[in-house]
Design a protein around this motif. Sequence first.
Motif, mmCIF file in Angstrom:
data_model
loop_
_atom_site.group_PDB
_atom_site.id
_atom_site.type_symbol
_atom_site.label_atom_id
_atom_site.label_comp_id
_atom_site.label_asym_id
_atom_site.label_seq_id
_atom_site.Cartn_x
_atom_site.Cartn_y
_atom_site.Cartn_z
ATOM 1 N N GLU A 159 0.832 -1.201 0.000
ATOM 2 C CA GLU A 159 0.000 0.000 0.000
ATOM 3 C C GLU A 159 0.870 1.256 0.000
ATOM 4 N N VAL A 160 1.932 1.243 0.807
ATOM 5 C CA VAL A 160 2.844 2.388 0.856
ATOM 6 C C VAL A 160 3.493 2.605 -0.505
ATOM 7 N N LEU A 161 3.981 1.526 -1.121
ATOM 8 C CA LEU A 161 4.605 1.643 -2.439
ATOM 9 C C LEU A 161 3.616 2.179 -3.473
ATOM 10 N N THR A 162 2.379 1.723 -3.413
ATOM 11 C CA THR A 162 1.359 2.169 -4.370
ATOM 12 C C THR A 162 1.108 3.660 -4.227
ATOM 13 N N TYR A 163 0.986 4.128 -2.994
ATOM 14 C CA TYR A 163 0.790 5.566 -2.770
ATOM 15 C C TYR A 163 2.001 6.364 -3.252
ATOM 16 N N LEU A 164 3.203 5.886 -2.924
ATOM 17 C CA LEU A 164 4.413 6.577 -3.364
ATOM 18 C C LEU A 164 4.483 6.640 -4.884
ATOM 19 N N SER A 165 4.078 5.567 -5.547
ATOM 20 C CA SER A 165 4.124 5.526 -7.011
ATOM 21 C C SER A 165 3.185 6.553 -7.639
ATOM 22 N N LYS A 166 2.183 7.002 -6.858
ATOM 23 C CA LYS A 166 1.230 7.999 -7.349
ATOM 24 C C LYS A 166 1.612 9.414 -6.945
ATOM 25 N N GLY A 167 2.760 9.546 -6.259
ATOM 26 C CA GLY A 167 3.258 10.876 -5.944
ATOM 27 C C GLY A 167 2.899 11.420 -4.575
ATOM 28 N N PHE A 168 2.286 10.604 -3.709
ATOM 29 C CA PHE A 168 1.952 11.071 -2.365
ATOM 30 C C PHE A 168 3.214 11.180 -1.516
ATOM 31 N N THR A 169 3.220 12.133 -0.574
ATOM 32 C CA THR A 169 4.350 12.278 0.334
ATOM 33 C C THR A 169 4.208 11.306 1.507
ATOM 34 N N ILE A 170 5.293 11.180 2.280
ATOM 35 C CA ILE A 170 5.275 10.284 3.441
ATOM 36 C C ILE A 170 4.177 10.683 4.420
ATOM 37 N N LYS A 171 4.075 11.982 4.703
ATOM 38 C CA LYS A 171 3.061 12.446 5.663
ATOM 39 C C LYS A 171 1.648 12.271 5.124
ATOM 40 N N GLU A 172 1.459 12.462 3.824
ATOM 41 C CA GLU A 172 0.137 12.231 3.228
ATOM 42 C C GLU A 172 -0.235 10.758 3.318
ATOM 43 N N ILE A 173 0.727 9.893 3.083
ATOM 44 C CA ILE A 173 0.464 8.449 3.163
ATOM 45 C C ILE A 173 0.110 8.050 4.582
ATOM 46 N N ALA A 174 0.820 8.611 5.546
ATOM 47 C CA ALA A 174 0.531 8.312 6.953
ATOM 48 C C ALA A 174 -0.910 8.674 7.305
ATOM 49 N N ARG A 175 -1.343 9.831 6.829
ATOM 50 C CA ARG A 175 -2.716 10.273 7.106
ATOM 51 C C ARG A 175 -3.726 9.364 6.414
ATOM 52 N N LEU A 176 -3.473 8.993 5.172
ATOM 53 C CA LEU A 176 -4.399 8.135 4.432
ATOM 54 C C LEU A 176 -4.501 6.738 5.048
ATOM 55 N N ASP A 221 9.391 3.146 8.103
ATOM 56 C CA ASP A 221 9.786 1.771 8.437
ATOM 57 C C ASP A 221 9.422 0.820 7.303
ATOM 58 N N HIS A 222 8.244 1.021 6.730
ATOM 59 C CA HIS A 222 7.823 0.170 5.620
ATOM 60 C C HIS A 222 8.728 0.378 4.398
ATOM 61 N N VAL A 223 9.090 1.634 4.114
ATOM 62 C CA VAL A 223 9.978 1.904 2.984
ATOM 63 C C VAL A 223 11.329 1.241 3.213
ATOM 64 N N ARG A 224 11.860 1.357 4.419
ATOM 65 C CA ARG A 224 13.149 0.755 4.739
ATOM 66 C C ARG A 224 13.090 -0.765 4.569
ATOM 67 N N MET A 225 11.976 -1.376 4.989
ATOM 68 C CA MET A 225 11.839 -2.823 4.845
ATOM 69 C C MET A 225 11.747 -3.227 3.369
ATOM 70 N N VAL A 226 11.107 -2.394 2.560
ATOM 71 C CA VAL A 226 11.021 -2.682 1.126
ATOM 72 C C VAL A 226 12.421 -2.675 0.514
ATOM 73 N N TYR A 227 13.243 -1.695 0.893
ATOM 74 C CA TYR A 227 14.633 -1.654 0.429
ATOM 75 C C TYR A 227 15.333 -2.963 0.783
ATOM 76 N N ARG A 228 15.156 -3.389 2.029
ATOM 77 C CA ARG A 228 15.837 -4.594 2.494
ATOM 78 C C ARG A 228 15.368 -5.822 1.725
ATOM 79 N N LYS A 229 14.054 -5.922 1.529
ATOM 80 C CA LYS A 229 13.512 -7.074 0.811
ATOM 81 C C LYS A 229 13.942 -7.070 -0.655
#
Length: 213
Positions: A159-176, A186-194
């Motif tokens: 879900e975080v990646l999908t929002y980021l791909s649409k141009g939302f900011t970190i704070k906007e994603i947190a609110r959504l 934390d989710h972005v960091r885990m995606v990097y690791r995976k």
Amino acid sequence: MSIRVLIVEDNAVARSFLTRVVRESFSDEIRFSEASDLDSARQWLGIGPGEQAHAPADGFRLILCDLEQPDKAGLELLAQLADYPAIKIATTLHSDDEHLFPALLCGANGYLLKEDRFEVLVEELQRIVRGQPPLSPAMARRMLGQFRPHDSLSTQENEVLTYLSKGFTIKEIARLMGIKWQAVNDHVRMVYRKLALASSPEEGLQVGRQTAV
């Protein structure tokens, strides 16, 4: 306790500039080592061609690796550092995902654009060190495509990646999503690791060769 930093960059002016950026980013004492090419970097790390680097007790905690070196030497070094417990940052002149994505496949924790202003680079480096890696919409879309076959992302990571791909900011994603912005990071960091775990170093190098053609 001092922090050991390795800067791998073939341009002396750029090396000096990046040294200033790192020095400004930390209040700790810093011990710098500099390498102008892949062989010099390997000497500092105590490895040979094709060998994986493993950190001694007093190993480097931060490694900046230039991606513009000849023959994709920067990607090759990042691949050798896959198991090295340091923060590894790709430095580059190119902001497009075609150049940056191979570095992430090889295990880079983030990237710095060398043409950014000094103050911007200091801020970006501090964010990466704090575990807030940069992720552009184009890069997020690329990651979504990479992970689809592996099916290894959690629902919230996807879900975080999908929002980021649409141009939302970190704070906007947190609110959504109804979570704290630190949790989004934390989710972005885990995606990097995976991403690094799901991709062999050879795959990152191969992607790099393809984008260079």
